[in-house]
Enzyme design. Structure first.
Site, PDB file in Angstrom:
ATOM      1  N   HIS A  30      19.189  85.778 -22.452  1.00 23.82           N
ATOM      2  CA  HIS A  30      18.703  85.751 -23.833  1.00 23.82           C
ATOM      3  C   HIS A  30      18.939  84.383 -24.473  1.00 23.82           C
ATOM      4  CE1 HIS A  30      17.944  87.586 -27.864  1.00 23.82           C
ATOM      5  NE2 HIS A  30      18.779  86.628 -28.252  1.00 23.82           N
ATOM      6  N   GLU A  31      20.154  83.905 -24.366  1.00 24.45           N
ATOM      7  CA  GLU A  31      20.476  82.619 -24.993  1.00 24.45           C
ATOM      8  C   GLU A  31      19.792  81.457 -24.285  1.00 24.45           C
ATOM      9  OE1 GLU A  31      21.805  82.480 -27.800  1.00 24.45           O
ATOM     10  OE2 GLU A  31      22.430  84.579 -27.903  1.00 24.45           O
ATOM     11  N   HIS A  34      16.448  80.971 -25.837  1.00 25.29           N
ATOM     12  CA  HIS A  34      16.520  80.162 -27.060  1.00 25.29           C
ATOM     13  C   HIS A  34      16.676  78.682 -26.715  1.00 25.29           C
ATOM     14  CE1 HIS A  34      16.596  83.549 -29.687  1.00 25.29           C
ATOM     15  NE2 HIS A  34      17.812  83.964 -29.384  1.00 25.29           N
TER      16      HIS A  34
END
Length: 443
Positions: A30-31, A34
């Site tokens: 997920h990170e 980003h």
């Protein structure tokens, strides 16, 4: 007593390890979504952290990003240039005007939107890829009903089927594929044995074999009555409350009739023999075509009985399509469940917290790598959806603000942003505490 304590301690450690590994993979992907989309969009990341709190390990790359592993492995974050905090909330720190374009707040709207949306999108991609990988590894059933393997059966159960047999008919009713075979349970009466018409080595013959859906357990739900009683896949239920059963579907009426009282099952287990188990059914909300209904469940599922289907390895595109479909099914099921809780169709106990997720992760890891990775895919899709909810401090909240900016031509005022962000933080905290309370109370 000491041996029980050691076993419980070992189980707890295994549960924690499985939970941390699963969460770290999901949060890391997920990170990274980003981070990498932010980098491609011209936004500089100062810190990429797996975990919170004190730094344990770190390394700074040539772009100036500090990659670190922190002491509390319950999440992670990317802090972009100018951010005040890990949530990228608030007005941000003052930076050199020459570097303003490299901050999240100073980037164009499209870059901010893409960077924030990338986290959930990468979770969905991870889910689809993992689902596809498990499908490739385990294979899918062949179109024709071909026996892949025969599972052990209790003494006295005749099973003349062999690996490689093609099933043509059962009980005189033709079978053209696996759906036909499963549908026959609605038309054939339960019986310990059935006549199976098969093709073996080019010749057709009739053999005796167990019922289509014998009461053999293929799966045990985590945190269920069956899991608590230590029922296992492969166990065969011989009788319920002293009454013999020959088909898995006969189990449900007996459990429902108990209405939450203890139910005694006579179970055969390979290498052990026959044993009695007492289970206390638990009421749960299950989806139906018309919404949800409450049922008393013990947490076991049936499957192909003693017959394990022959499998084939799908092509990569077929596996990806199946993985994407499974991801959508998880997302749609989650959305349906959320709406049902909001409208009061289902109870509060359907919302679980970190304790339940950790227990499920431990059970899945104990059941094998395939189950564990399947759970990671399910959780990744769920976390991706959760982060898209329009709650400030979540990715969906940021996207909501960006949508307002796109329509109004300017972002919400600092006062409004601050108020909504504080409200979002409070709501997330309340939901976390609510989930944890359910973990403790809803057992």
């Amino acid at each position: 007593m000491i041996s029980d304590l050691i076993a419980q301690t070992g189980g707890l450690v295994w549960t924690v390890i499985a939970f941390v590994v699963a969460l770290s993979i999901i949060v890391g992907v997920h990170e990274f979504g980003h981070y990498i989309v932010g980098r491609w969009s011209g936004i500089r990341a100062e810190v990429f952290s797996l975990g919170f709190g004190p730094r344990l390990l770190s390394r700074r790359d040539r772009r100036g990003t500090l990659w670190q592993i922190a002491a509390i492995p319950l999440g992670g974050y990317v802090r972009f240039l100018g951010d005040d905090n890990a949530a990228s909330a608030g007005p941000g720190r003052a930076v050199d005007p020459a570097l303003a374009r490299q901050t999240l707040g100073g980037a164009p709207l499209w870059a901010r939107f893409a960077t924030v949306a990338a986290g959930p999108v990468f979770n969905f991609i991870l889910a689809a890829l993992v689902f596809a990988g498990v499908i490739l590894w385990q294979g899918i059933a062949t179109e024709r009903v071909i026996v892949g393997d025969i599972a052990p059966a209790p003494p006295g159960i005749v099973n003349d089927l062999r690996a490689g047999d093609e099933v043509l008919a059962v009980g005189g009713q033709p079978v053209a594929g696996w759906p036909d075979l499963f549908r026959l349970t609605d038309s054939l009466p339960p019986a310990a044995q059935q006549d199976w018409r098969i093709r073996r080595d080019g010749a057709e013959l009739t053999v005796r074999a167990p019922d289509l859906a014998p009461p053999r357990i293929s799966g045990v739900a985590p945190r269920s009555a069956a899991s608590t009683a230590d029922l296992r896949p492969g166990d065969v239920i011989l009788a319920v409350e002293g009454r013999p059963i020959s088909r898995f579907t006969e189990l449900r009426p007996a459990v429902e009739a108990a209405e939450g009282r203890g139910v005694t099952l006579r179970v055969w287990r390979e290498g052990v023999g026959e044993t009695d188990f007492v289970l206390v059914p638990r009421q749960q909300d299950l989806p139906t075509a018309d919404g949800f209904e409450k049922r008393w469940l013990i947490g076991v599922t049936g499957g192909e009985g003693y017959l394990r289907p022959a499998t084939r390895t799908p092509g990569p595109f077929e596996a990806l399509a199946l993985g994407a479909r499974q991801t959508w099914d998880v997302v749609w099921g989650s959305l349906t469940g959320i709406w049902a809780m909001i409208t009061g169709q289902i109870g509060r106990c359907n919302l679980s917290g970190a304790i339940s997720i950790a227990e499920v992760a431990g059970d899945a890891a104990s059941a094998g790598a395939g189950n564990f990775f399947w759970l990671i895919a399910v959780l990744s899709a769920g976390i991706g959806l959760l982060n898209l909810l329009p709650i400030p401090v979540l990715d969906g909240g940021h996207l909501m603000f960006y949508g307002w900016e796109a329509v109004a031509g300017r972002p919400p005022s600092a006062r409004v942003m601050d108020f909504l962000t504080r409200g979002g933080m409070a709501l997330v905290l309340v939901l976390m505490l609510f989930g944890l309370s359910n973990d403790i109370m809803c057992r």
